[in-house]
Design an enzyme around this catalytic site. Sequence first.
Site, PDB file in Angstrom:
ATOM      1  N   GLU A  60       0.802  -1.218   0.000  1.00  0.00           N
ATOM      2  CA  GLU A  60       0.000   0.000   0.000  1.00  0.00           C
ATOM      3  C   GLU A  60       0.838   1.274   0.000  1.00  0.00           C
ATOM      4  O   GLU A  60       0.529   2.225  -0.713  1.00  0.00           O
ATOM      5  CB  GLU A  60      -0.955  -0.003   1.198  1.00  0.00           C
ATOM      6  CG  GLU A  60      -2.179  -0.895   1.031  1.00  0.00           C
ATOM      7  CD  GLU A  60      -1.863  -2.366   1.221  1.00  0.00           C
ATOM      8  OE1 GLU A  60      -2.699  -3.211   0.870  1.00  0.00           O
ATOM      9  OE2 GLU A  60      -0.760  -2.670   1.730  1.00  0.00           O
ATOM     10  N   HIS A 129     -10.392  -5.717  10.479  1.00  0.00           N
ATOM     11  CA  HIS A 129     -10.997  -5.347   9.203  1.00  0.00           C
ATOM     12  C   HIS A 129     -12.306  -4.591   9.390  1.00  0.00           C
ATOM     13  O   HIS A 129     -13.137  -4.568   8.494  1.00  0.00           O
ATOM     14  CB  HIS A 129     -11.226  -6.597   8.343  1.00  0.00           C
ATOM     15  CG  HIS A 129      -9.982  -7.194   7.787  1.00  0.00           C
ATOM     16  ND1 HIS A 129      -9.083  -7.877   8.560  1.00  0.00           N
ATOM     17  CD2 HIS A 129      -9.477  -7.185   6.536  1.00  0.00           C
ATOM     18  CE1 HIS A 129      -8.077  -8.285   7.816  1.00  0.00           C
ATOM     19  NE2 HIS A 129      -8.287  -7.878   6.586  1.00  0.00           N
TER      20      HIS A 129
END
Length: 330
Positions: A60, A129
């Site tokens: 990322e 998450h």
Amino acid sequence: MTEMLYWQALNRALDEEMAQDGNVFLLGEDVGLYSGTYRVSEGLLAKYGEWRVRDTPISENSFTGLGVGAAMLGLRPVVEIMTINFALLALDALINMAAKIPFMSGGQFAMGLTVRMPGGVAKQLGAQHSQRLEHTLMNVPGLRILVPATPQDAYWQLRQAIRSDDPIIVLEHELLYFHKGEVATNATPLPIHAAVVRRPGRDLTCIAYSRMVEVALAAAEELAREGIEMEVIDLRSLSPIDWEPCIQSVGRTHRALVLEEDCRFAGAGAEIAATLQERCFYFLDHPIQRTAGLDLPTPFAAELEAATIPNVERTCRSARDLVQMSGAPV
């Protein structure tokens, strides 16, 4: 007006911006062959090719940094971070680079970077998450943050973000992708950061954003059956925040409830409540109240997960308490 799912509105926005401007390109994990985490880039690889729809490695910070560099050179990258939880790995590129380069260069480098992030509490994705990181991003001068709650806003705010010369984060709630709504693709869009009144009311003001707008509207329907009229304001943007509609509403209702899914301590709602308390002090019949997520990691078990975030019942209870504490008839 065309009826679309939320993800379809985002897909349409990307397609139209890519068709109009050859400098717009997509990059991220699985945005090409897999069509994105929630189908948002579906069909775009076949239409625009690998040069403009680029699948990246699982890194990322690297591909977000690539987007920063591309924006400095005048391109208009749209970065998809698969989930906001992975954005923690990209904070160096977002905070140290995207947010600061335009300022540190004295405006010599624009930063036409759009970063899309699915997030929020979905369904049993576990603590790692299910995070809401708007509080982290709001604390960074130089970043702008959009929180579209409807397909209409998803379509127009994404298009406006891509055209902007500022770094803009688009926070998309994972439970909104398959919600349907009307989208006017030929309408004049609202200003990108404007807040809107979703439902008028006289007894109290509820200020919400993202999926909590839906919860607030459902609560307002239930409260109306009891004779309590709750005005619902959708912020649509967390940085900057459009304060004027909020101030005008609180000036009429004299009561304010801030509704957010994020944890209560040091969240977006804390900033909203603090600023409104400063600006609306003499309007208020009672201190501003907050209804928010619990201050703990999100459990995996479905019943426990649901208990950690606001729902219609909790919102109604908060609204009733606020109206009764401030001495209004119910």
